[in-house]
Design a protein around this motif. Structure first.
Motif, PDB file in Angstrom:
ATOM      1  N   CYS A  14    -111.419  40.055  27.061  1.00  0.00           N
ATOM      2  CA  CYS A  14    -112.509  40.805  26.270  1.00  0.00           C
ATOM      3  C   CYS A  14    -113.001  42.193  27.078  1.00  0.00           C
ATOM      4  O   CYS A  14    -113.119  43.078  26.658  1.00  0.00           O
ATOM      5  CB  CYS A  14    -113.820  39.942  26.146  1.00  0.00           C
ATOM      6  SG  CYS A  14    -113.299  38.665  24.538  1.00  0.00           S
ATOM      7  N   ILE A  15    -113.105  41.997  28.366  1.00  0.00           N
ATOM      8  CA  ILE A  15    -113.378  43.073  29.186  1.00  0.00           C
ATOM      9  C   ILE A  15    -112.365  44.149  29.144  1.00  0.00           C
ATOM     10  O   ILE A  15    -112.764  45.257  28.972  1.00  0.00           O
ATOM     11  CB  ILE A  15    -113.659  42.922  30.634  1.00  0.00           C
ATOM     12  CG1 ILE A  15    -114.745  41.817  30.750  1.00  0.00           C
ATOM     13  CG2 ILE A  15    -113.946  43.752  31.453  1.00  0.00           C
ATOM     14  CD1 ILE A  15    -115.121  41.007  32.150  1.00  0.00           C
ATOM     15  N   HIS A  16    -111.006  43.905  29.124  1.00  0.00           N
ATOM     16  CA  HIS A  16    -109.847  44.850  29.064  1.00  0.00           C
ATOM     17  C   HIS A  16    -110.090  45.667  27.667  1.00  0.00           C
ATOM     18  O   HIS A  16    -110.108  46.913  27.632  1.00  0.00           O
ATOM     19  CB  HIS A  16    -108.861  43.869  29.132  1.00  0.00           C
ATOM     20  CG  HIS A  16    -107.336  44.658  29.439  1.00  0.00           C
ATOM     21  ND1 HIS A  16    -106.348  44.296  29.887  1.00  0.00           N
ATOM     22  CD2 HIS A  16    -107.346  46.029  28.802  1.00  0.00           C
ATOM     23  CE1 HIS A  16    -105.299  45.451  29.825  1.00  0.00           C
ATOM     24  NE2 HIS A  16    -105.946  46.333  29.284  1.00  0.00           N
ATOM     25  N   ILE A  17    -110.429  44.710  26.703  1.00  0.00           N
ATOM     26  CA  ILE A  17    -110.419  45.424  25.280  1.00  0.00           C
ATOM     27  C   ILE A  17    -111.656  46.402  25.296  1.00  0.00           C
ATOM     28  O   ILE A  17    -111.556  47.503  24.710  1.00  0.00           O
ATOM     29  CB  ILE A  17    -110.753  44.402  24.114  1.00  0.00           C
ATOM     30  CG1 ILE A  17    -109.348  43.486  23.952  1.00  0.00           C
ATOM     31  CG2 ILE A  17    -110.928  44.992  22.864  1.00  0.00           C
ATOM     32  CD1 ILE A  17    -109.267  42.262  23.207  1.00  0.00           C
ATOM     33  N   GLY A  18    -112.703  45.840  25.766  1.00  0.00           N
ATOM     34  CA  GLY A  18    -113.983  46.823  25.918  1.00  0.00           C
ATOM     35  C   GLY A  18    -113.512  48.138  26.365  1.00  0.00           C
ATOM     36  O   GLY A  18    -113.859  49.144  25.849  1.00  0.00           O
ATOM     37  N   LEU A  19    -112.822  47.919  27.591  1.00  0.00           N
ATOM     38  CA  LEU A  19    -112.576  49.324  28.356  1.00  0.00           C
ATOM     39  C   LEU A  19    -111.706  50.310  27.786  1.00  0.00           C
ATOM     40  O   LEU A  19    -111.493  51.408  27.742  1.00  0.00           O
ATOM     41  CB  LEU A  19    -112.037  48.922  29.690  1.00  0.00           C
ATOM     42  CG  LEU A  19    -112.948  48.149  30.638  1.00  0.00           C
ATOM     43  CD1 LEU A  19    -112.169  47.651  31.928  1.00  0.00           C
ATOM     44  CD2 LEU A  19    -113.767  49.470  31.150  1.00  0.00           C
ATOM     45  N   LEU A  20    -110.655  49.721  26.827  1.00  0.00           N
ATOM     46  CA  LEU A  20    -109.869  50.295  26.127  1.00  0.00           C
ATOM     47  C   LEU A  20    -110.563  51.233  24.905  1.00  0.00           C
ATOM     48  O   LEU A  20    -110.017  52.342  24.644  1.00  0.00           O
ATOM     49  CB  LEU A  20    -108.692  49.448  25.312  1.00  0.00           C
ATOM     50  CG  LEU A  20    -107.681  48.777  26.232  1.00  0.00           C
ATOM     51  CD1 LEU A  20    -106.928  47.588  25.477  1.00  0.00           C
ATOM     52  CD2 LEU A  20    -106.648  49.857  26.637  1.00  0.00           C
ATOM     53  N   CYS A  21    -111.788  50.376  24.430  1.00  0.00           N
ATOM     54  CA  CYS A  21    -112.446  50.995  23.347  1.00  0.00           C
ATOM     55  C   CYS A  21    -113.368  51.980  24.015  1.00  0.00           C
ATOM     56  O   CYS A  21    -113.707  53.280  23.069  1.00  0.00           O
ATOM     57  CB  CYS A  21    -113.251  50.065  22.558  1.00  0.00           C
ATOM     58  SG  CYS A  21    -112.095  48.763  21.921  1.00  0.00           S
ATOM     59  N   VAL A  22    -113.602  52.318  25.136  1.00  0.00           N
ATOM     60  CA  VAL A  22    -114.573  53.250  25.727  1.00  0.00           C
ATOM     61  C   VAL A  22    -113.888  54.450  26.485  1.00  0.00           C
ATOM     62  O   VAL A  22    -114.423  55.011  27.101  1.00  0.00           O
ATOM     63  CB  VAL A  22    -115.475  52.471  26.430  1.00  0.00           C
ATOM     64  CG1 VAL A  22    -116.703  51.486  25.595  1.00  0.00           C
ATOM     65  CG2 VAL A  22    -115.189  52.120  27.609  1.00  0.00           C
ATOM     66  N   GLN A  23    -112.432  54.222  26.273  1.00  0.00           N
ATOM     67  CA  GLN A  23    -112.074  55.671  26.787  1.00  0.00           C
ATOM     68  C   GLN A  23    -112.380  56.967  26.495  1.00  0.00           C
ATOM     69  O   GLN A  23    -112.852  57.020  25.235  1.00  0.00           O
ATOM     70  CB  GLN A  23    -110.480  55.280  26.644  1.00  0.00           C
ATOM     71  CG  GLN A  23    -109.631  54.110  27.159  1.00  0.00           C
ATOM     72  CD  GLN A  23    -107.996  53.902  27.007  1.00  0.00           C
ATOM     73  OE1 GLN A  23    -107.322  54.256  27.847  1.00  0.00           O
ATOM     74  NE2 GLN A  23    -108.005  53.418  25.622  1.00  0.00           N
ATOM     75  N   GLU A  24    -112.136  57.715  27.312  1.00  0.00           N
ATOM     76  CA  GLU A  24    -112.997  59.167  27.343  1.00  0.00           C
ATOM     77  C   GLU A  24    -112.146  60.056  26.042  1.00  0.00           C
ATOM     78  O   GLU A  24    -112.843  60.228  25.319  1.00  0.00           O
ATOM     79  CB  GLU A  24    -113.053  59.875  28.554  1.00  0.00           C
ATOM     80  CG  GLU A  24    -113.486  59.275  29.764  1.00  0.00           C
ATOM     81  CD  GLU A  24    -115.027  59.164  29.356  1.00  0.00           C
ATOM     82  OE1 GLU A  24    -115.714  59.957  28.791  1.00  0.00           O
ATOM     83  OE2 GLU A  24    -115.498  58.343  30.255  1.00  0.00           O
TER      84      GLU A  24
END
Length: 315
Positions: free
Chosen positions: A259-269
Motif C-alpha cells: 500500500c505504501i508503494h502504491i501511495g508513492l507511485l501515485c504521488v510521483q512528481e
C-alpha cells in the motif's frame, strides 16, 4: 424535496442536529417522516461561491450511481436557503475517525485496505466508468464518508469538473482544493487531470497507513512532510516504520508495504509517471502484482509542498 420537509426533518436546523461544519456552511442530521435518516448541507447566507458549488454538486451527483459515491436525495433553493440533501453516513467522514486516537482503533488493517480499495473503485468510476469523465479536484479524508459498516463513499463534488471525451487535461486561473492533497502541477500551474486526482489518492493512502495528516511531519522523521518521510523510509527498506502503531496487531507484512508503494507511485512528481486508476484498482486488489519503482520526490516540488502543506481548504 421541499424546504418545509427538510425543516421538519432537522427540527428547524437545531444545534442538536448539527453534525459538521465547513467553510461553506453547516451539515445537519435529519429524519424524514417515514424514518429515513438524511444529511443536509446548509450553505451560509454569505457564501456566494458556495451557491456556485452547490449547483455544480447537484448537477454532477444526480447523474452518478455507484456504491462508492454518495447518493443525492434532493435539494432546495427556497426562501433564500441553499440546501443539499444526501444519504446519512453514521460514521461521518474518514478524517474524523482516522485522526482521532480514541476512534481510529476501530480501523484495523483489513478495514483500512477496504477503505483504500473502495475509494480507488469510486475514482475509477468517476474517471472511466461513468458516462462522464469527472475530475474530483478535492479528494481528501474529509470528503470520504463512512457508513455503519465502515463502507466508504466519495462526497463533496462542488469543485469537480467534467472533461470532454477527448480531453486529457485542463487548467484554471483559480486553484481550488486543499493544500497537502493537491498535485504539484495543479498548485503551481493550475493544471488538473485524472492524474491530479491520482496524486490526491496517493496522499490519502499514505495518511490511512500512517494515521498522520499530510500537512504534519511523521513521528519517525520529525521535521519532514509525510510524503518525504514515506519516500525515505521506503527507499531504505524501512517502509513498515511509516505504519501507525495501532496496526501492529492486525497488519499484513506483505500488504502494508505494498500500500505504501502504491501511495508513492501515485504521488510521483511527473503526472505521466503516475498510474491511472484502473491500474491502481488492480494493484490494490490483486495479489502478487509486481509494481514498478517510484521516482524520488524532486526538491522544487517538495519545497513547494512543504510551504503550502496544510489540511485547510483553499477557496
Amino acid at each position: 424535496m421541499g424546504l418545509a420537509t427538510i425543516q421538519v426533518a432537522t427540527n428547524n436546523f437545531s444545534n442538536q442536529n448539527k453534525i459538521g461544519e465547513g467553510g461553506l456552511g453547516l451539515v445537519y442530521k435529519g429524519r424524514l417522516a417515514e424514518g429515513k435518516e438524511i444529511a443536509v448541507k446548509r450553505l451560509s447566507e454569505t457564501s456566494v461561491q458556495g451557491i456556485v458549488e452547490l449547483v455544480s454538486e447537484v448537477a454532477l451527483i444526480a447523474k452518478l450511481q455507484h456504491r462508492n459515491i454518495v447518493t443525492l436525495l434532493g435539494c432546495s433553493l427556497e426562501q433564500n436557503e441553499e440546501l443539499l440533501v444526501r444519504e446519512y453516513m453514521p460514521n461521518k467522514s474518514l478524517d474524523m475517525v482516522l485522526f482521532d486516537s480514541s476512534k481510529s482503533m476501530r480501523l484495523d488493517c483489513k478495514t483500512r485496505r477496504k477503505i483504500v480499495h473502495g475509494v480507488a473503485r469510486g475514482l475509477l468510476y468517476l474517471h472511466e466508468d461513468s458516462h462522464l469523465k469527472i475530475i474530483h479536484r478535492d479528494l481528501k479524508a474529509g470528503n470520504i464518508l463512512l457508513d455503519d459498516d465502515m463502507n466508504r463513499k466519495i462526497s463533496d463534488f462542488g469543485m469537480a469538473r467534467i472533461l470532454g471525451d477527448n480531453q486529457i487535461v485542463a487548467n484554471t486561473n483559480r486553484v481550488a482544493g486543499t493544500y497537502g492533497y493537491m498535485a504539484p502541477e495543479y498548485v503551481m500551474e493550475g493544471i488538473f487531470s485524472m492524474k491530479s486526482d491520482v496524486y490526491s489518492f496517493g496522499v490519502l493512502v499514505l495518511e490511512v497507513i500512517s494515521e498522520t495528516k499530510s500537512s504534519h511531519s511523521h513521528a519517525i522523521e520529525p521535521g519532514q512532510t509525510l510524503l518525504a518521510s514515506a519516500w525515505k523510509l521506503w527507499s531504505h527498506g524501512r517502509a513498515l516504520e511509516l505504519m501507525d502503531a495501532s496496526l501492529k496487531q492486525s497488519y499484513d507484512a506483505d500488504r502494508v508495504p505494498k500500500c505504501i508503494h502504491i501511495g508513492l507511485l501515485c504521488v510521483q512528481e511527473d503526472a505521466k509517471n503516475r498510474p491511472c486508476m484502473s491500474s491502481v484498482v488492480v494493484m490494490v486488489g490483486g495479489n502478487g502484482t509486481e509494481l514498478p519503482g517510484p521516482t524520488k520526490l524532486m526538491s522544487l516540488a517538495g519545497r513547494a509542498l512543504s510551504i503550502l502543506g496544510s489540511d485547510k481548504p483553499l477557496l
